[in-house]
Write an enzyme that holds these catalytic residues in place. Structure first.
Site, short mmCIF file in Angstrom:
data_model
loop_
_atom_site.label_atom_id
_atom_site.label_comp_id
_atom_site.label_asym_id
_atom_site.label_seq_id
_atom_site.Cartn_x
_atom_site.Cartn_y
_atom_site.Cartn_z
N GLN A 31 0.84 -1.21 0.00
CA GLN A 31 0.00 0.00 0.00
C GLN A 31 0.87 1.26 0.00
OE1 GLN A 31 -2.55 -1.12 3.39
NE2 GLN A 31 -0.70 -1.87 4.39
N HIS A 62 -8.05 3.22 20.00
CA HIS A 62 -7.23 2.15 20.56
C HIS A 62 -7.70 1.74 21.96
CE1 HIS A 62 -4.09 3.60 17.48
NE2 HIS A 62 -4.62 2.47 17.05
N GLU A 106 0.44 -8.76 11.09
CA GLU A 106 0.37 -7.57 10.23
C GLU A 106 0.94 -7.95 8.86
OE1 GLU A 106 -0.60 -4.19 10.08
OE2 GLU A 106 0.27 -4.51 8.07
N ASP A 156 -7.92 -5.19 13.80
CA ASP A 156 -7.66 -3.76 13.61
C ASP A 156 -7.19 -3.56 12.17
OD1 ASP A 156 -5.12 -1.43 14.78
OD2 ASP A 156 -7.09 -1.08 13.87
N ASP A 159 -9.92 -0.59 5.88
CA ASP A 159 -11.30 -0.80 5.41
C ASP A 159 -11.34 -1.92 4.38
OD1 ASP A 159 -11.22 2.35 6.28
OD2 ASP A 159 -13.15 1.37 6.66
N1 SAM Z 1 -7.03 2.09 13.12
C1 SAM Z 1 -7.09 2.00 11.69
C2 SAM Z 1 -8.51 2.03 11.23
O1 SAM Z 1 -9.38 2.06 12.09
O2 SAM Z 1 -8.71 2.04 10.03
C3 SAM Z 1 -6.38 0.78 11.19
C4 SAM Z 1 -5.03 0.65 11.82
S1 SAM Z 1 -3.84 -0.30 11.09
C5 SAM Z 1 -2.90 0.91 10.26
C6 SAM Z 1 -4.58 -1.25 9.81
C7 SAM Z 1 -3.58 -2.31 9.39
O3 SAM Z 1 -4.22 -3.43 8.79
C8 SAM Z 1 -2.55 -1.82 8.36
O4 SAM Z 1 -1.29 -1.77 8.97
C9 SAM Z 1 -2.62 -2.86 7.24
O5 SAM Z 1 -1.36 -3.14 6.67
C10 SAM Z 1 -3.21 -4.04 7.97
N2 SAM Z 1 -3.84 -5.07 7.13
C11 SAM Z 1 -4.66 -4.87 6.07
N3 SAM Z 1 -5.03 -6.05 5.53
C12 SAM Z 1 -4.43 -7.03 6.28
C13 SAM Z 1 -4.43 -8.45 6.23
N4 SAM Z 1 -5.13 -9.13 5.28
N5 SAM Z 1 -3.71 -9.14 7.17
C14 SAM Z 1 -3.01 -8.47 8.13
N6 SAM Z 1 -2.95 -7.11 8.21
C15 SAM Z 1 -3.67 -6.41 7.30
#
Ligand code: SAM
Length: 282
Positions: A31, A62, A106, A156, A159
């Protein structure tokens, strides 16, 4: 570059943030990652031009994504975090001394490395904690291949676009249920119901196939535009949603969390849903 950052989450609602500085910008394997500096919100982390977290309001999201399931359960030893790259959830989980292991899965190592370096206000020392087990993998694959079980699973995610999309599927929820200990609880980042009603309706419909008690609770995070945000709730232990304020207080007080949004009363009230939200859960 100064000027304005335009939020790209919705096709028909565009919020703009005045940017004092672009502190960092790069494309990871998964991304586009940017760190912006805003006069009121401080640092803003965006992924694919969607606000993920900001320095000034991250505490709301959080604290509520973490302490509600943790204190409702009351005896959490092992936690699984799916996503959570900025480390904010992990940092809150580790405030619970009863936690023996916090596994964080992650998909994007770049987000973790970046957050350690540029968002230490959010992750603090969480990634270095002896109880932290950081796994760089797709959460969808992890919950299928892992044999361990967890008392609380916190999704977490971003979208339901890009790598996050698979974390809103029926199969992901089915697999996640298998990773929960009896009476454990799954909570999910489930969007802003006023703007993303279909997301919550779809998640609730999937979760009801695998869990006896499915609901959500609300918190208002200023930078998640469109009103209160829903945090999905799924467990076979219906009593977890009915834990009294007195019990929550007895569990909360000794932790000295110094939380700025979470209190046992706020916890209880968060499950009081207005009809425009509760109707999405039917
Ligand atoms: N707090 C934020 C929100 O409410 O939108 C999200 C926080 S965090 C930055 C979201 C994380 O989900 C990102 O670091 C992204 O890389 C991770 N992510 C997305 N798809 C994923 C997957 N299939 N497996 C693991 N992590 C994933």
């Amino acid at each position: 570059m100064t000027g304005w950052h335009e939020e790209g989450l919705y096709p028909d609602v565009r919020t703009r943030y005045k940017i004092d500085r672009v502190l960092y910008e790069s494309n990871t394997e998964h991304q586009k990652m940017r760190l912006l500096e805003h006069p009121r919100l401080g640092k803003i982390l965006t992924l694919d031009d969607v606000t993920q977290t900001t320095e000034k309001d991250e505490f709301i999201y959080h604290e509520m994504m973490t302490h509600v399931p943790m204190l409702a359960h009351g005896a959490v030893r092992r936690v699984l975090i799916i996503g959570g790259g900025d480390g904010g959830i992990l940092e809150e989980v580790l405030k619970h001394p009863g936690v023996e292991k916090a596994t964080m899965v992650e998909i994007d190592a770049g987000v973790v490395e970046f957050s350690k370096r540029y968002l230490s206000e959010i992750c603090k020392g969480a990634f270095e904690d002896a109880r932290t087990d950081l796994v760089i993998a797709d959460g969808f694959v992890f919950v299928d291949e892992c044999a361990e079980k967890y008392d609380v699973i916190i999704v977490d995610s971003t979208d339901p676009e890009g790598p996050g999309e698979i974390l809103f599927t029926n199969e992901f929820y089915r697999r996640s249920k298998q990773r929960l200990t009896p009476g454990g609880v799954l909570v999910t980042q489930n969007g802003v119901p006023f703007m993303q009603a279909g997301e919550l309706r779809s998640s609730a419909s999937h979760l009801r196939q695998y869990f006896g008690d499915v609901s959500c609770y609300l918190a208002t995070i200023p930078t998640y535009v469109g009103g209160a945000m829903a945090m999905g709730w799924a467990t076979d232990n219906a009593g977890l949603r009915k834990v009294s304020v007195g019990t929550l207080t007895a569990r909360f007080t000794p932790l000295h969390l110094n939380s700025r949004y979470y209190t046992p009363d706020v916890h209880k009230a968060a499950f009081a849903l207005p009809p425009y939200v509760s109707e999405l859960l039917i």
